[in-house]
Scaffold this motif. Structure first.
Motif, PDB file in Angstrom:
ATOM      1  N   THR A  45       0.852  -1.175   0.000  1.00 33.31           N
ATOM      2  CA  THR A  45       0.000   0.000   0.000  1.00 33.31           C
ATOM      3  C   THR A  45       0.889   1.226   0.000  1.00 33.31           C
ATOM      4  O   THR A  45       1.900   1.273   0.675  1.00 33.31           O
ATOM      5  CB  THR A  45      -0.911  -0.021   1.246  1.00 33.31           C
ATOM      6  OG1 THR A  45      -1.669  -1.237   1.210  1.00 33.31           O
ATOM      7  CG2 THR A  45      -1.849   1.154   1.248  1.00 33.31           C
ATOM      8  N   ASP A  46       0.491   2.207  -0.767  1.00 29.47           N
ATOM      9  CA  ASP A  46       1.295   3.415  -0.909  1.00 29.47           C
ATOM     10  C   ASP A  46       1.104   4.375   0.257  1.00 29.47           C
ATOM     11  O   ASP A  46       0.045   4.419   0.880  1.00 29.47           O
ATOM     12  CB  ASP A  46       0.912   4.150  -2.201  1.00 29.47           C
ATOM     13  CG  ASP A  46       1.094   3.276  -3.427  1.00 29.47           C
ATOM     14  OD1 ASP A  46       2.052   2.504  -3.446  1.00 29.47           O
ATOM     15  OD2 ASP A  46       0.273   3.384  -4.340  1.00 29.47           O
ATOM     16  N   TYR A  83       4.106  -8.041   7.518  1.00 29.68           N
ATOM     17  CA  TYR A  83       4.563  -7.488   6.240  1.00 29.68           C
ATOM     18  C   TYR A  83       6.082  -7.384   6.240  1.00 29.68           C
ATOM     19  O   TYR A  83       6.707  -7.246   7.283  1.00 29.68           O
ATOM     20  CB  TYR A  83       3.980  -6.092   6.012  1.00 29.68           C
ATOM     21  CG  TYR A  83       2.533  -6.107   5.598  1.00 29.68           C
ATOM     22  CD1 TYR A  83       2.187  -6.170   4.248  1.00 29.68           C
ATOM     23  CD2 TYR A  83       1.518  -6.058   6.543  1.00 29.68           C
ATOM     24  CE1 TYR A  83       0.863  -6.174   3.870  1.00 29.68           C
ATOM     25  CE2 TYR A  83       0.187  -6.066   6.163  1.00 29.68           C
ATOM     26  CZ  TYR A  83      -0.129  -6.127   4.824  1.00 29.68           C
ATOM     27  OH  TYR A  83      -1.438  -6.135   4.439  1.00 29.68           O
TER      28      TYR A  83
END
Length: 164
Positions: A45-46, A83
C-alpha cells in the motif's frame, strides 16, 4: 482443516495461516515456485503526500514518512503485522534479528527480495487479476473445466477492454 498441500499467498497472511493452523498441523514457507524466471510478486500500500496542502502539512507529512521508514519502526511494524519491511536496514535491527531467531522461516520470503516483481502497471490490471483469480478458483474447485475457465476468462477480459 489440514486439506491444503500448498498455496501462494502474501507474507502478510502468515499470521492468519499460523492462527488457523495452530493445534491442527504445522506449516512452513517455501520459495514461490518458478519456471523460467524467478519473480515472486511484491505488492503493498502506498504512502503519499498530497500536492495541494499547506507547507505546515507537508512538513508534518514528511516527518511522519521519515519516522515510518526509519529502521526501528519498520522492524517493529514488520514484526507486528507480518509485512516485509520496506527498508533493507530494518533487517539489521536488534528487534528484527530477535524475530528472525525465533522465526527462522521468515528468511525464505526475505531471501526472495532480490527477485521480486510488481504487478503490471497497466489499465485494467486489477480487473484482469480478479477475473483470472476467479477462473483459477473455479477450475480448482471443479466448477469449470480448464477449457471452460479459459473461455470464460477471455470473454470477461474482452468485455472489460471493450467497456474501458
Amino acid at each position: 482443516d489440514g486439506q491444503i498441500a500448498m498455496f501462494v499467498e502474501t507474507i502478510a497472511s502468515a499470521s492468519y495461516v499460523d492462527s488457523g493452523s495452530r493445534g491442527k498441523h504445522g506449516w512452513a514457507w517455501a520459495p514461490v515456485p518458478m519456471w523460467e524466471v524467478q519473480a515472486p510478486p511484491f505488492a503493498g500500500t502506498d504512502v503519499v503526500m498530497f500536492k495541494g496542502i499547506t507547507a505546515e502539512q507537508k512538513e508534518a507529512a514528511w516527518k511522519f514518512m521519515k519516522y515510518l521508514i526509519s529502521p526501528e519502526i519498520q522492524a517493529y511494524w514488520s514484526v507486528k503485522t507480518g509485512y516485509m519491511p520496506v527498508t533493507e536496514i530494518a533487517l539489521t535491527t536488534p528487534q528484527w534479528k530477535a524475530y528472525e531467531e525465533q522465526n527462522p522461516t521468515v528468511l525464505v520470503p526475505i531471501s526472495q527480495i532480490p527477485f521480486g516483481s510488481v504487478d503490471p502497471n497497466v489499465a485494467l490490471w486489477d480487473d484482469v487479476r480478479t477475473i483470472l483469480g476467479t477462473m483459477v478458483g473455479d477450475v480448482i474447485n471443479q466448477k469449470r473445466t480448464v477449457e471452460e475457465g479459459l473461455a470464460w476468462a477471455e470473454q470477461e477480459i474482452l468485455l472489460k477492454v471493450a467497456n474501458q
